[in-house]
Scaffold this motif. Structure first.
Motif, PDB file in Angstrom:
ATOM      1  N   SER A 157       0.839  -1.202   0.000  1.00  0.00           N
ATOM      2  CA  SER A 157       0.000   0.000   0.000  1.00  0.00           C
ATOM      3  C   SER A 157       0.872   1.249   0.000  1.00  0.00           C
ATOM      4  O   SER A 157       0.584   2.233  -0.701  1.00  0.00           O
ATOM      5  CB  SER A 157      -0.911   0.002   1.222  1.00  0.00           C
ATOM      6  N   ARG A 202       2.201   1.872  -3.443  1.00  0.00           N
ATOM      7  CA  ARG A 202       1.202   2.419  -4.372  1.00  0.00           C
ATOM      8  C   ARG A 202       0.995   3.918  -4.125  1.00  0.00           C
ATOM      9  O   ARG A 202       0.951   4.719  -5.064  1.00  0.00           O
ATOM     10  CB  ARG A 202      -0.118   1.662  -4.219  1.00  0.00           C
ATOM     11  N   ASP A 232       7.138  -1.104  -9.320  1.00  0.00           N
ATOM     12  CA  ASP A 232       6.801  -2.531  -9.326  1.00  0.00           C
ATOM     13  C   ASP A 232       8.015  -3.381  -9.008  1.00  0.00           C
ATOM     14  O   ASP A 232       7.933  -4.388  -8.295  1.00  0.00           O
ATOM     15  CB  ASP A 232       6.238  -2.942 -10.692  1.00  0.00           C
TER      16      ASP A 232
END
Length: 377
Positions: free
Chosen positions: A98, A101, A137
């Motif tokens: 989280s 992101r 990523d």
């Protein structure tokens, strides 16, 4: 990171991006702490400084990659260690993902605000965005690997500590050693432990049905395994072990689990038919010292040795039934499947062989001597 080489930023753009790096890093940290509950109240503490440095390092490495002046190894290594650190701090990987992101979104917004005024063409801005998220990523994957490896390492270490505790319990280690073992394994000591012996291949399937605090060893000699079950109801435990070749020892204070193990092991050696040691206490008592029992039998039953072997066996069988049924002839006859007159005849023979058959001491010795249905030697 191979894809970063596809984008070459000129020196002017890189300089502009580096100028907003610190501000962007701080915005990322604030957004993470505001939006990811696991990091709440972290900004003012030591963790806040750690997060800031990690974010600045990651963004700096990214700019090095995008400008073709550096490699991604250091950032991936740092992300890997960050994942491991999350395990040590008691957080799940969900919290870190989280944070990534949120960080990716805020970082892109801040870096784009520096890149566009520097004159980066629209096509390159789009590629810049793609690479920004690809880089995040990659960091996420490295952190996930670190998190998984740390969990695995801790799981193995925890398993080893639990096994050592189990071995020390079976060996009858001192309370001081057992307390250290339990603390190291993070095991909450129960009031009692009950030892269960099983074939090693049945141990793990049986364990899955029991209290999760149960200690397990499945590598004892003779392909034997052990379960040390905490604070269990005996009847319930026996039901849980239905269909398994289990021997259940007595419940004992947890530091004395070795006594439960010793009895279960002795029962297993005595007979393959014993399941619940509590139902076979007389046999276990009489077999506790085989030499002493053999001596007792030899002395107590010596008068029968003068008789033919077949007669001696019949008389011992009759004596055993007579003692167990307190001399009630009808019950003795029913137990032996003979006529009561046959019992009367045999008992007369026994009184001839044992003139003091009525004395308490003789009754005690003979009761012990024929306590197990073993033929006269």
């Amino acid at each position: 990171m191979q894809r970063a080489t596809e984008l070459a930023l000129d020196e002017k753009t890189v300089t502009a991006l580096r100028a907003v790096l610190r501000t962007t890093a701080d915005e990322v940290v604030r957004a993470i702490i505001d939006e990811v509950p696991s990091y709440a109240n972290a900004l003012s503490g030591r963790m806040g400084g750690t997060i800031r440095r990690a974010v600045r390092t990651a963004l700096g490495h990214y700019l090095d990659l995008a400008s073709g002046t550096g490699g991604g190894g250091d950032a991936s290594d740092a992300a890997y260690e960050l994942g491991r650190g999350e395990v040590r701090d008691g957080r799940s990987m969900d919290a870190l993902l989280s944070a990534y992101r949120v960080g990716a979104r805020v970082a892109w917004r801040g870096l784009a605000a520096g890149a566009v005024p520097a004159g980066l063409p629209a096509a390159e801005v789009a590629k810049f965005a793609e690479l920004t998220f690809a880089y995040i990523d990659e960091l996420s994957a490295a952190s996930a690997a670190g998190h998984a490896d740390e969990l695995a390492a801790r799981g193995l270490a925890h398993e080893r500590h639990l096994e050592q505790l189990a071995r020390d319990l079976l060996a009858g280690a001192t309370p001081e050693v057992l307390l250290v073992d339990a603390q190291r394994a993070g095991w909450s000591a129960p009031t009692t432990l009950t030892v269960v012996l099983l074939p090693s291949f049945q141990v793990r399937p049986a364990f899955r049905q029991l209290d999760p605090g149960t200690l397990v060893l499945d590598d004892l000699p003779d392909s034997t395994g052990v379960l040390l079950v905490p604070d269990t109801d005996r009847a319930h435990l026996l039901r849980q072990l239905t269909g398994r070749d289990a021997v259940v020892g007595p419940s004992r204070p947890w530091m004395r689990a070795s006594a439960s193990y010793a009895r279960a092991a002795r029962a297993r050696a005595l007979s393959s038919l014993i399941r619940d040691t509590e139902e076979h206490l007389p046999s276990l008592v009489l077999s506790a010292d085989p030499e002493a029992y053999a001596d007792l039998r030899a002395r107590a039953l010596a008068p029968l040795r003068a008789l033919p072997a077949s007669s001696a066996r019949r008389l011992e069988e009759t004596l055993r039934a007579w003692l167990l049924h307190h001399g009630r002839r009808e019950e003795v006859a029913a137990a032996l499947f003979v006529h009561p007159q046959t019992v009367r005849y045999r008992m007369q023979q026994l009184r001839d062989v044992f003139p003091d058959l009525g004395s308490p001491q003789r009754v005690l010795e003979l009761t012990l001597a024929v306590g197990l249905p073993t033929p006269v030697e």
